[in-house]
Write a protein that holds these residues in place. Sequence first.
Motif, mmCIF file in Angstrom:
data_model
loop_
_atom_site.group_PDB
_atom_site.id
_atom_site.type_symbol
_atom_site.label_atom_id
_atom_site.label_comp_id
_atom_site.label_asym_id
_atom_site.label_seq_id
_atom_site.Cartn_x
_atom_site.Cartn_y
_atom_site.Cartn_z
ATOM 1 N N LEU A 119 0.837 -1.196 0.000
ATOM 2 C CA LEU A 119 0.000 0.000 0.000
ATOM 3 C C LEU A 119 0.871 1.245 0.000
ATOM 4 O O LEU A 119 1.831 1.346 0.770
ATOM 5 C CB LEU A 119 -0.904 0.000 1.235
ATOM 6 N N SER A 120 0.551 2.175 -0.871
ATOM 7 C CA SER A 120 1.191 3.489 -0.856
ATOM 8 C C SER A 120 0.123 4.541 -1.092
ATOM 9 O O SER A 120 -1.057 4.226 -1.262
ATOM 10 C CB SER A 120 2.282 3.578 -1.931
ATOM 11 N N VAL A 140 -3.291 3.681 8.547
ATOM 12 C CA VAL A 140 -2.284 2.639 8.699
ATOM 13 C C VAL A 140 -2.525 1.882 9.998
ATOM 14 O O VAL A 140 -2.642 2.471 11.064
ATOM 15 C CB VAL A 140 -0.870 3.258 8.694
ATOM 16 N N GLN A 141 -2.592 0.579 9.918
ATOM 17 C CA GLN A 141 -2.813 -0.257 11.082
ATOM 18 C C GLN A 141 -1.486 -0.648 11.718
ATOM 19 O O GLN A 141 -0.459 -0.720 11.037
ATOM 20 C CB GLN A 141 -3.589 -1.516 10.674
ATOM 21 N N PRO A 142 -1.454 -0.914 12.987
ATOM 22 C CA PRO A 142 -0.206 -1.251 13.668
ATOM 23 C C PRO A 142 0.473 -2.485 13.105
ATOM 24 O O PRO A 142 1.673 -2.642 13.239
ATOM 25 C CB PRO A 142 -0.651 -1.487 15.117
ATOM 26 N N ASN A 143 -0.303 -3.400 12.524
ATOM 27 C CA ASN A 143 0.307 -4.638 12.029
ATOM 28 C C ASN A 143 0.792 -4.519 10.586
ATOM 29 O O ASN A 143 1.136 -5.520 9.974
ATOM 30 C CB ASN A 143 -0.677 -5.795 12.145
ATOM 31 N N HIS A 144 0.803 -3.322 10.036
ATOM 32 C CA HIS A 144 1.345 -3.134 8.704
ATOM 33 C C HIS A 144 2.855 -2.946 8.778
ATOM 34 O O HIS A 144 3.366 -2.332 9.694
ATOM 35 C CB HIS A 144 0.700 -1.924 8.019
ATOM 36 N N PHE A 145 3.534 -3.476 7.797
ATOM 37 C CA PHE A 145 4.997 -3.418 7.760
ATOM 38 C C PHE A 145 5.442 -2.207 6.945
ATOM 39 O O PHE A 145 5.140 -2.103 5.757
ATOM 40 C CB PHE A 145 5.562 -4.702 7.138
ATOM 41 N N LEU A 146 6.170 -1.282 7.582
ATOM 42 C CA LEU A 146 6.721 -0.127 6.876
ATOM 43 C C LEU A 146 7.947 -0.561 6.078
ATOM 44 O O LEU A 146 8.867 -1.183 6.611
ATOM 45 C CB LEU A 146 7.112 0.972 7.865
ATOM 46 N N ALA A 197 10.512 11.645 -1.347
ATOM 47 C CA ALA A 197 11.020 11.592 0.024
ATOM 48 C C ALA A 197 9.882 11.788 1.013
ATOM 49 O O ALA A 197 9.038 12.661 0.848
ATOM 50 C CB ALA A 197 12.087 12.667 0.226
ATOM 51 N N GLY A 198 9.852 10.952 2.030
ATOM 52 C CA GLY A 198 8.820 11.054 3.050
ATOM 53 C C GLY A 198 7.584 10.238 2.765
ATOM 54 O O GLY A 198 6.780 9.997 3.671
ATOM 55 N N GLU A 199 7.397 9.796 1.518
ATOM 56 C CA GLU A 199 6.243 8.966 1.202
ATOM 57 C C GLU A 199 6.462 7.559 1.742
ATOM 58 O O GLU A 199 7.537 6.983 1.593
ATOM 59 C CB GLU A 199 6.019 8.922 -0.306
ATOM 60 N N LYS A 200 5.450 7.004 2.355
ATOM 61 C CA LYS A 200 5.581 5.700 3.009
ATOM 62 C C LYS A 200 4.902 4.610 2.176
ATOM 63 O O LYS A 200 3.862 4.832 1.569
ATOM 64 C CB LYS A 200 4.976 5.744 4.409
ATOM 65 N N LYS A 201 5.506 3.421 2.206
ATOM 66 C CA LYS A 201 4.916 2.240 1.586
ATOM 67 C C LYS A 201 4.896 1.127 2.617
ATOM 68 O O LYS A 201 5.841 0.966 3.394
ATOM 69 C CB LYS A 201 5.714 1.822 0.350
#
Length: 807
Positions: A562-563, A721-727, A589-593
């Motif tokens: 997910l992005s 974003v849920q806590p169980n998602h992997f950054l 820069a700064g965008e999370k996946k």
Amino acid sequence: MKKIVLFILLHCTLLCVLCHAQTDPLVDTLKRRLAIYQAERPFCNLYVHLDKNNYLTNESIWFKAYLLSGTDLQNKVLFVRVKDADKKVVLSAQFPMYDVRAHGDILLPDTLKEGEYFFYAFTNSMLNLPAGQVFVQKIRIFKNNADNMEAEAGVTDSAKLRRGSPVDILVKLKKGNRYVTDVKGSYRLLVDDKPVKAGKITTNFLGEAFISFTYPQITDDQTLKVQARFTKDDDVADLNLNLRHEASPVIVKVWPEGGHLVAGVDNHVVVEAGDNKGNPLPTALILKDGDKVMARLQTNGYGIAQFNFIPQSISQYHFEVPGNTNKTPIAFTASIEPGAWSLQVIKAGNGFSALIHNQSKSDSCTLVLRSYDEVLWRKMILVEPGGSAHVDIPAAQYPRAVLSLALFNSRGLVTAERLLMNRQNEQIRISVQTDKPGYGQRQKVKVTISAEGEAGNPILANLSAAVVEKTRISAESYTTILDNYYYKPLSRSFADQHYSNAGANDLDAILTGKTWYGSDWASILNYKPKGYRKMFKSADGVSGQITSLKNKPLALKSLIMLSKNSIDEIPLTPEGTFYIPPESLTAQAGEKKYLMLNQDFYDKYAIKLNDYEGEYDNIVTYSGVFRFPDAYNTMVKLNDKTGINLKGTIQLHEVKIQNQVKTLGLSFDGRDFTSKTCNDYVCLYNILNCPNHKFGNPPVDGGIYTYQGHQVVYHGCASQVQPNHFLLKNISTPNNFILPDYDKDPSNEPELRSTVYWSPNLNTGKDGKVSFEFFTSDIKGDFTIMVQGVNAKTLRPVYATGTLVVK
């Protein structure tokens, strides 16, 4: 009949000569072993051009990376880190590599403390290589405020730095241009980093304080440090002094030319002196044989001196340091060999010759000249025992480089080897020309760069260029592309690798005492080939393993990434492994996946991501690449802004944004901000969503910016974003350096950037020229124009500087 016989003999002789010319068993063996060694143990010479090496917080480090060797490896990602003095990573980022290049920028947040830091970089292929190959540049970071307290200190009488003598240290505390009175501070003395005394001091009406103590009775090899800290409100000033005493040891290393000190022969010898902290030491030395003085030497700024003498096997040589009360003889570390071959290189103009002595048995030998990765020339010679030979070396025929000249015996064993620099004065001629001799504030500047080869022919070059306020570059610690290209592969001792400005004699002495680190002939010939090279195939992207719990079959077929702009499916192999290529991780820069995991994922599965770069970071930390010598000093300015132009760096004007929280889509919580629109930008004055400048760089998560007149911490874009998602790691697309145009967009905002121009990719045309334009800032003084890069065809280094004056 005689003519026929003569013809046959001549024909046979010619065939023998041709056959000999076509094959040389020793050279063939050396070429084969060199190729195998470098295929299995490649060397990546990575260089990173930083715009400067003295920064303020809230400034960006602009950089361009060049891979100067190891270009056959699959390098797709550049990993960039900033570590503090405690070797802790404080900033990290990844950038895409294109061919052998990469560029980007890293913002230095206001949360960083003042002091020394290490910028270092490596590629994904380098994760498989020794940690010593990473690029490291020491930088200094200062607070964005010219009105902090500054502590200055010095020993009032350095002649009293003797054990048992009273020592007085005068401390001065300044704030701006005035001394600060009645500030309380504390100090402590440390012996080998263990505290032995502590006390308190207060500045008087002159802003001065004295630290007085008796120099302790420590051992000769111990060291004394003095640390002090002053605190007033939230302002802190620290200082450190590292004090030698009268008997501090001098370490002397002896390097006979070619690696052998042969008895009864006139030998050329290099000595290298350093202190017990690993710093090169300019000092007087006396070489003695018992009480007989053999030579008086004075080492230079690199700690090096050279001389010639004829050693005798029965002699016991040692060094003494005049004036040092430590009378323990300093060992002469080179062993004297009664029977060996010696090799000396004699330089005359651009020509080289070798002088060979044989103090061993009768044998044939072969001289071999090579570059780091190629055998260039060889010549067989025969020297009778006790005899010598003088051989011309065609080093000038080859491009400028550090070369190895080695002597091999008839069994193919190397008996002597030494490095030399050929064609030292050969340079690609780079000129940097401005259109005017001087400029005013906010005036347009045009710079033209011309690149020519030795014959005056234009060359195609890829360049990075920076125009920086002169005092922001500390030349003594700034690594240039010439330093890296020529001297990165060398073994280290007391001196560092900044040899590009060394004179011919100094450089020759330096190279006499060096080898190629791990790539000298002895290492190559003793290497046992493995037949393969270990490479992490998925270290450029993200890879991992999904395992099923409770011994159940793996039901998952894919994962979801997910992005902000997309949802991508990541396939799993039947074994549960997955791989996300770097192209899929590239974003602003700064965008999370994230890897999006179901709510019940951890009830059924376990996930593990391979952390190749994290493991490599740990290896690098303990490898010694950050072990810069801790120099002795009798005077210090730890918050040393001397020479660093901070004039006007206080934010004199902050834009007040009224009643715009809802329209800008920012949620307010004290100093913390989280964006809802995700369209945020930061202008060149570090103002978040500045209403006066409608463009800028994306803000960085954790970055500190000005918003509504307040300093705020930016926490990125709000999402579900849920806590169980992997950054996942972000491979950042580089930002563009913003160039204001004051002719088209006049502004009353203060323009206080010390880097007024940066471009990572300038390409000279067919005429060898390229031009660029920019505007000066409000800072007056001298600016350095630094141009670095490579010849586009040969990847050989290109370097030049120029000066720009703003009045």
